[in-house]
Design a protein around this motif. Structure first.
Motif, PDB file in Angstrom:
ATOM      1  N   MET A   1       0.768  -1.239  -0.094  1.00  0.00           N
ATOM      2  CA  MET A   1       0.050   0.004  -0.042  1.00  0.00           C
ATOM      3  C   MET A   1       0.782   1.149   0.301  1.00  0.00           C
ATOM      4  O   MET A   1       0.580   2.157  -0.791  1.00  0.00           O
ATOM      5  CB  MET A   1      -0.788   0.007   1.037  1.00  0.00           C
ATOM      6  N   LYS A   2       1.800   1.472   0.768  1.00  0.00           N
ATOM      7  CA  LYS A   2       2.757   2.476   1.024  1.00  0.00           C
ATOM      8  C   LYS A   2       3.606   2.793  -0.413  1.00  0.00           C
ATOM      9  O   LYS A   2       3.483   3.842  -0.813  1.00  0.00           O
ATOM     10  CB  LYS A   2       3.859   2.121   1.972  1.00  0.00           C
ATOM     11  N   ARG A   4       2.476   1.758  -3.295  1.00  0.00           N
ATOM     12  CA  ARG A   4       1.446   2.305  -4.294  1.00  0.00           C
ATOM     13  C   ARG A   4       1.188   3.757  -4.167  1.00  0.00           C
ATOM     14  O   ARG A   4       1.076   4.390  -4.957  1.00  0.00           O
ATOM     15  CB  ARG A   4       0.180   1.359  -4.228  1.00  0.00           C
ATOM     16  N   ASN A   5       0.826   4.112  -2.953  1.00  0.00           N
ATOM     17  CA  ASN A   5       0.525   5.391  -2.661  1.00  0.00           C
ATOM     18  C   ASN A   5       1.572   6.275  -2.825  1.00  0.00           C
ATOM     19  O   ASN A   5       1.318   7.567  -3.635  1.00  0.00           O
ATOM     20  CB  ASN A   5       0.545   5.568  -1.209  1.00  0.00           C
ATOM     21  N   ALA A   6       2.911   6.222  -2.909  1.00  0.00           N
ATOM     22  CA  ALA A   6       4.283   6.698  -3.250  1.00  0.00           C
ATOM     23  C   ALA A   6       4.071   6.737  -4.651  1.00  0.00           C
ATOM     24  O   ALA A   6       4.182   7.989  -5.352  1.00  0.00           O
ATOM     25  CB  ALA A   6       5.412   6.072  -2.606  1.00  0.00           C
ATOM     26  N   VAL A   8       1.706   6.665  -6.812  1.00  0.00           N
ATOM     27  CA  VAL A   8       0.382   7.533  -7.167  1.00  0.00           C
ATOM     28  C   VAL A   8       0.782   8.932  -7.057  1.00  0.00           C
ATOM     29  O   VAL A   8       0.585   9.680  -7.754  1.00  0.00           O
ATOM     30  CB  VAL A   8      -0.750   7.066  -6.704  1.00  0.00           C
ATOM     31  N   ALA A   9       1.168   9.274  -5.908  1.00  0.00           N
ATOM     32  CA  ALA A   9       1.594  10.579  -5.326  1.00  0.00           C
ATOM     33  C   ALA A   9       2.617  11.272  -6.236  1.00  0.00           C
ATOM     34  O   ALA A   9       2.511  12.217  -6.781  1.00  0.00           O
ATOM     35  CB  ALA A   9       1.982  10.810  -3.734  1.00  0.00           C
ATOM     36  N   VAL A  11       3.371  10.292  -9.404  1.00  0.00           N
ATOM     37  CA  VAL A  11       2.897  10.366 -10.700  1.00  0.00           C
ATOM     38  C   VAL A  11       1.823  11.647 -10.918  1.00  0.00           C
ATOM     39  O   VAL A  11       1.965  12.374 -11.698  1.00  0.00           O
ATOM     40  CB  VAL A  11       2.136   9.186 -11.151  1.00  0.00           C
ATOM     41  N   PHE A  12       1.135  12.171  -9.766  1.00  0.00           N
ATOM     42  CA  PHE A  12       0.291  12.893  -9.939  1.00  0.00           C
ATOM     43  C   PHE A  12       0.932  14.341  -9.640  1.00  0.00           C
ATOM     44  O   PHE A  12       0.973  15.230 -10.457  1.00  0.00           O
ATOM     45  CB  PHE A  12      -0.490  12.861  -8.479  1.00  0.00           C
ATOM     46  N   CYS A  13       2.060  14.390  -8.837  1.00  0.00           N
ATOM     47  CA  CYS A  13       2.918  15.439  -8.632  1.00  0.00           C
ATOM     48  C   CYS A  13       3.525  15.877  -9.896  1.00  0.00           C
ATOM     49  O   CYS A  13       3.686  17.169 -10.346  1.00  0.00           O
ATOM     50  CB  CYS A  13       3.739  15.509  -7.641  1.00  0.00           C
ATOM     51  N   PHE A  15       2.858  14.920 -12.809  1.00  0.00           N
ATOM     52  CA  PHE A  15       1.876  15.423 -13.819  1.00  0.00           C
ATOM     53  C   PHE A  15       1.628  17.051 -13.864  1.00  0.00           C
ATOM     54  O   PHE A  15       1.566  17.744 -14.704  1.00  0.00           O
ATOM     55  CB  PHE A  15       0.548  14.529 -13.920  1.00  0.00           C
ATOM     56  N   LEU A  16       1.207  17.459 -12.625  1.00  0.00           N
ATOM     57  CA  LEU A  16       0.787  18.902 -12.173  1.00  0.00           C
ATOM     58  C   LEU A  16       2.125  19.627 -12.481  1.00  0.00           C
ATOM     59  O   LEU A  16       2.025  20.882 -13.137  1.00  0.00           O
ATOM     60  CB  LEU A  16       0.604  19.050 -11.037  1.00  0.00           C
ATOM     61  N   LEU A  17       3.513  19.246 -12.330  1.00  0.00           N
ATOM     62  CA  LEU A  17       4.483  19.996 -12.418  1.00  0.00           C
ATOM     63  C   LEU A  17       4.973  20.135 -13.835  1.00  0.00           C
ATOM     64  O   LEU A  17       5.796  21.079 -14.348  1.00  0.00           O
ATOM     65  CB  LEU A  17       5.611  19.343 -11.668  1.00  0.00           C
ATOM     66  N   PRO A  19       4.002  21.296 -16.975  1.00  0.00           N
ATOM     67  CA  PRO A  19       3.838  22.454 -17.734  1.00  0.00           C
ATOM     68  C   PRO A  19       5.075  23.620 -17.132  1.00  0.00           C
ATOM     69  O   PRO A  19       5.615  24.476 -17.869  1.00  0.00           O
ATOM     70  CB  PRO A  19       2.497  23.218 -17.721  1.00  0.00           C
ATOM     71  N   MET A  20       4.972  23.715 -15.841  1.00  0.00           N
ATOM     72  CA  MET A  20       5.776  24.555 -15.120  1.00  0.00           C
ATOM     73  C   MET A  20       7.449  24.103 -15.407  1.00  0.00           C
ATOM     74  O   MET A  20       8.168  24.977 -15.576  1.00  0.00           O
ATOM     75  CB  MET A  20       5.686  24.681 -13.675  1.00  0.00           C
TER      76      MET A  20
ATOM     77  N   PHE B  10      -2.117  23.463 -13.175  1.00  0.00           N
ATOM     78  CA  PHE B  10      -0.668  23.397 -13.618  1.00  0.00           C
ATOM     79  C   PHE B  10       0.088  24.578 -12.979  1.00  0.00           C
ATOM     80  O   PHE B  10       1.462  24.649 -13.184  1.00  0.00           O
ATOM     81  CB  PHE B  10      -0.280  23.405 -14.982  1.00  0.00           C
ATOM     82  N   LEU B 183       1.577  10.124   4.036  1.00  0.00           N
ATOM     83  CA  LEU B 183       1.469   9.821   2.612  1.00  0.00           C
ATOM     84  C   LEU B 183       0.118   8.970   2.111  1.00  0.00           C
ATOM     85  O   LEU B 183      -0.485   9.166   1.021  1.00  0.00           O
ATOM     86  CB  LEU B 183       2.437   8.765   2.290  1.00  0.00           C
ATOM     87  N   ALA B 187      -2.393  10.316  -0.782  1.00  0.00           N
ATOM     88  CA  ALA B 187      -2.616   9.707  -1.714  1.00  0.00           C
ATOM     89  C   ALA B 187      -4.262   9.430  -1.778  1.00  0.00           C
ATOM     90  O   ALA B 187      -4.849   9.377  -2.915  1.00  0.00           O
ATOM     91  CB  ALA B 187      -1.950   8.182  -1.748  1.00  0.00           C
ATOM     92  N   LEU B 190      -5.714  12.683  -2.938  1.00  0.00           N
ATOM     93  CA  LEU B 190      -5.518  12.770  -4.632  1.00  0.00           C
ATOM     94  C   LEU B 190      -6.537  12.160  -5.392  1.00  0.00           C
ATOM     95  O   LEU B 190      -6.943  12.428  -6.366  1.00  0.00           O
ATOM     96  CB  LEU B 190      -4.059  12.909  -5.118  1.00  0.00           C
TER      97      LEU B 190
END
Lengths: 420, 507
Positions: A1-2, A4-6, A8-9, A11-13, A15-17, A19-20, B10, B183, B187, B190
């Motif tokens: 779980m840990k 997977r959470n890492a 997912v977090a 990939v999410f971050c 993705f957001l970062l 364009p910047m 973004f 964490l 998660a 999000l």
């Protein structure tokens, strides 16, 4: 779980970062990024992009005026990678859902995405616009144009006035959606109103080639653009010669110009976010002795052929008509001269971009042609038609446009038919 | 600024998360959250940030003064003064135009000038949040916040500032000083954010395209099909829009360690008007119950007074949603229905098969949204008649040009998206993995006010076998992949929504 959470977090971050990071890489690290990762990616689709300096309004004053917010918004938009692919794929997904819905109804046309004004015609593999509504108001404003034209024509009995109406898809009977809407405004409606000018002024002539079948229509019009191609213009010109009694003996259709390797898309593709990728073929016009001068000289007079606005990775070229016939500058005020004219007269050509292909043909008959492109964007020239006529010394005045252009003249130029 | 914009996704959000999590101490994190919240608020209307600062300032001062005051009359005076000020600000900005229009119309001259004020974003939400704080301080249910910056953080907190949920101070009082961002929480947050973004961008905005094209039109123009599909599209749009926004807010809160209350619990599965309002905008219902209805006497009063109290609450609920008679009528509509159900209809509904009750409730919320979405009472009447065929099948339009047909393939997606199949499947999976046949049989949609369930199947007991544990893991991974796909698709849609070809090329 840990773990997977890492993941997912992370990939999410990332993705957001994205364009910047690309923006920083381009502006601060001065990296030469592939065009797919920059604002250039979608310029062929959107027509361009606005470059902004984020620091210009980075102040309390800039923030209060919401200029900084606009700049940041533009910067973020410009920093989205693969923007063109995103736009086209998003529209394609929506179009798939619409096509699935249409399986039940079997309509001959459906929108290119939800809320789009452009429609796809599966049988013709072509794009068109949703037919025009508001028949009454457009008929009324076209009548105002006719009133003005009759007055001007009667005041200038020594001059000839010609109206050429292009059968654009949103008013054409060849658009299968024409019979799927109510209260539509058609080219027939426009022509019916314009005929009054012919009846009430002896020096006014009218030409309109109208189409009923898509197959016939798309021989003379582009499949992804609202314009006619050279063959459409030529067909209208031949009809005009007959009506006007002109005797141009030039052979404008002796050869076909092919553009190998070039596939094109027009305004419908741009606004409908759907590439049709058609091959370009144009008639070779006989332009012997013809020259053009003005703010932007069209490439047709250049011996090496057209200069293309964009040759992107997918091989699509937008706005081929404008590039080839030359109205990229929408407020161009061209003068076309002819050293071997059939008459010694001067012409004034006005209205909209359908004239781009047409004025090369009209110019074959006149020593000097003044072309006002595009009337709806013309804020610089004389404000009245009479002023234009007097200024150019024209013997023949041509209006070349789609039915909506005729309906628009008196609203964009309320003073257009004012008399001195 | 809205969550479903490129600049939020973004620029604002990554910048906020980076700065927030770089701060080592809780106090610094709180200040960062306040600063970014004010920036978020000022983004679209910079001038109104001063209104927000003023609201924070006087609510902090009144709360502090109430807590320090030992004299009941003075405490009551301070409370009334604070409520008056809060409602004055809300009333001035939200209802000035409505009041002026109606008064001027009634007396036939311009007695009150219409100021045409722009509505400060989120004023309806942050005003209610501030009221819960001061009232709870007065009641002694929470301690007054000594630090005005912390109270500011609570009132202005950007995740729920624009569209709720209405978070009471008591909900997060402990978390202001003692919250743990983990964490797992990040998660979980999000994942919920992705669910909400997908609801808003992929479902609500798509349904909204149809609703926006039909709702402004006249019933005679679009007939039965246009009116029916317009309200149906709006029914889905408002649910996915509002619940999606709430999911995003709750998810963002979780990422920081805040536990916001649940705001929606599959309202379209309700069997009655009463149940619908226990599942729809739950934080608003809770506010009016605890801060209006119960102080008015609740249901421990005579029947006429009970009816009056109920109608006052629903009248206020209606006008809270917007300054127009439509909204008042909509609120009263629900009030009348809830009273009818309490005194008459519920006894009948309880004896009928469940599907009949579902249909009853669906009809209620459908016509409720008609009142809510169509502006002008005469238009509402015409639309109502059109629903019963007064203007023919498609009015003066053709079926094709109404475009409702093009959304047919999405109807199953909208319906499935409104149903609690995900929690149902999750409970089934958990019960199967844990080898608990009783729970598997009893697995049913969640009811009542509870925390938003996680997007992952978490086993409370050891799995019955390694194979079942692996199956749960595989499902959880698939869910994560699906949620990240939803994020990408939503971002694509957000980017596409800003597409605006240069006018230069339009001719």
């Amino acid at each position: 779980m840990k773990v997977r959470n890492a993941i997912v977090a992370t990939v999410f971050c990332l993705f957001l970062l994205g364009p910047m990071t690309l923006w920083v890489a381009q502006t601060h690290w001065k990296l030469d990024l592939p065009s797919d990762l920059t604002a250039e990616d979608s310029t062929y689709l959107s027509g361009g992009y606005e470059e902004v300096d984020l620091l210009e309004h980075f102040s309390l004053k800039g923030f209060s005026a919401e200029k900084f917010q606009d700049d940041l918004n533009t910067t973020v938009e410009n920093s989205i990678p693969y923007r063109a692919v995103i736009l086209l794929q998003n529209a394609a997904m929506q179009r798939s859902a619409i096509a699935a819905s249409n399986a039940l109804f079997r309509f001959e046309a459906y929108p290119t995405f939800f809320g789009s004004e452009q429609i796809y015609l599966p049988a013709s593999d072509a794009l068109a616009k949703i037919p025009e509504h508001a028949k009454k108001s457009k008929t009324k404003s076209t009548e105002e144009f006719v009133d003005g034209l009759i007055a001007t024509a009667n005041a200038n009995p020594d001059k000839q006035f010609y109206m050429v109406v292009a059968d654009q898809s949103d008013t054409s009977n060849a658009n299968p959606a024409a019979f799927l809407v109510s209260q539509r405004y058609s080219t027939d409606d426009c022509v019916k109103v314009l005929e009054r000018a012919v009846a009430e002024a002896s020096n006014v002539r009218l030409v309109s080639i109208r189409y009923d079948q898509p197959e016939e229509y798309y021989r003379d019009f582009y499949r992804s653009d609202h314009h006619w191609n050279g063959y459409g213009a030529l067909r209208a010109y031949n009809a005009l010669q007959e009506v006007a009694g002109l005797s141009n003996r030039r052979d404008n259709d002796a050869e076909t110009v092919d553009f190998p390797g070039i596939i094109t898309n027009g305004s419908y593709a741009r606004k409908g976010l759907m590439l049709i990728n058609e091959s370009a073929r144009e008639p070779q016009l006989d332009l012997t002795g013809i020259e053009a001068t003005g703010p932007r000289i069209p490439p047709i007079v250049e011996p090496d052929g057209p200069s293309l606005i964009h040759d992107d990775a997918m091989g699509s070229v937008f706005d081929f008509y404008s590039t080839w016939y030359g109205s990229t500058n929408v407020t161009a005020d061209l003068t076309v001269t002819n050293s071997t004219p059939t008459t010694d007269q001067k012409a004034l050509i006005a209205m909209d971009s359908f004239g781009d292909a047409f004025h090369w043909l009209v110019a074959q008959d006149y020593r000097d042609s003044q072309c006002v492109l595009d009337l709806k964007n013309d804020n610089e020239g004389p404000e009245t038609l009479q002023g234009r006529i007097d200024d150019s010394g024209a013997d023949a005045i041509y209006f070349i446009g789609n039915p909506l252009a005729y309906a628009r003249v008196t609203s964009t130029h309320p003073q257009y038919f004012d008399r001195p | 600024m809205v969550f479903s914009s490129s600049v939020f996704l973004f620029a604002f959000l990554p910048a906020f998360l980076a700065v927030y999590f770089l701060m080592p101490k809780r106090a610094a994190k709180n200040i960062v959250l306040l600063a970014f919240s004010l920036l978020f608020y000022a983004w679209g209307e910079p001038v109104y940030v001063w209104l927000m600062v003023f609201s924070i300032g006087f609510n902090w001062a009144f709360g502090f003064a109430i807590s320090k005051s030992a004299t009941p009359p003075l405490r009551k005076f301070l409370l009334v003064a604070d409520l008056f000020l809060n409602l004055l600000i809300l009333g001035f900005y939200k209802y000035q135009g409505f009041l002026a229009e109606n008064v001027n119309r009634a007396i036939g001259e311009e007695f009150i000038a219409e100021l045409n004020l722009a509505l400060p974003i989120g004023i309806s939400f942050f005003t209610l949040q501030a009221i819960t704080y001061v009232v709870d301080v007065y009641r002694g249910q929470v301690k007054a916040q000594k630090n005005p910056l912390y109270l500011g953080m609570y009132i202005a907190m950007f995740p729920q500032l624009v569209a709720g949920p209405i978070v009471r101070y008591s909900d997060i009082e402990a978390e202001i000083d003692n919250r743990r961002a983990t964490l797992a929480g990040f998660a979980q947050g999000l994942r919920l954010f992705c669910v909400g973004l997908g609801k808003k961008v992929l479902l609500a905005n798509t349904a909204g395209t149809l609703a926006d094209s039909l709702l402004p039109r006249e019933a005679a123009e679009i007939g039965f099909v246009g009116c029916f599909s317009g309200v149906a599209a709006y029914t889905f749009q408002i649910y996915f829009d509002f619940s999606g926004y709430s999911d995003m807010a709750i998810g963002l809160g979780k990422m920081m360690g805040f536990d916001y209350p649940r705001n929606f619990n599959y309202p379209y599965t309700s069997k009655s008007a009463t149940e619908f309002w226990r599942r729809w905008h739950m934080s608003l219902g809770g506010f009016f119950r605890d801060y209006v209805y119960i102080p008015l006497g609740g249901n421990r009063v005579s029947t006429p007074r009970f009816v009056l109290n109920t109608m006052i609450v629903w009248g206020l609920t209606g006008i809270w949603h917007g300054a127009a008679w439509n909204f008042v009528l909509w609120g009263l509509y629900w009030g009348v229905l809830i009273l009818l159900e309490k005194f008459f209809i519920m006894k009948v509904l309880d004896r009928l098969p469940g599907f009949v009750s579902h249909i009853w409730c669906a009809v209620l919320f459908f016509f409720g949204w008609l009142l809510f979405a169509v502006t002008g009472l005469s238009n509402v009447a015409e639309w109502f008649c059109a629903m019963f065929g007064a203007y023919g099948f498609t009015g003066t339009s053709t079926l094709w040009e109404l475009q409702s047909w093009s959304y047919v393939s999405l109807i199953p997606i909208f319906i499935v998206g409104s149903l609690p199949w995900a929690p149902w499947l999750r409970k089934k999976l958990q019960a199967w993995a844990e080898g608990d046949p009783r729970r598997a049989v009893m697995a049913a949609p969640a009811k009542g006010n509870e925390a938003v369930p996680p997007c992952q199947a978490e086993l409370a007991a050891p799995a019955a076998s390694p194979a079942r544990a692996r199956a749960v893991l595989a499902v959880n991974i698939a869910v994560d992949v699906a949620l990240l796909a939803v994020l990408v698709l939503s971002a694509m849609s957000v980017v596409s929504s800003s597409y605006n070809p240069f006018i230069y090329f339009q001719f």
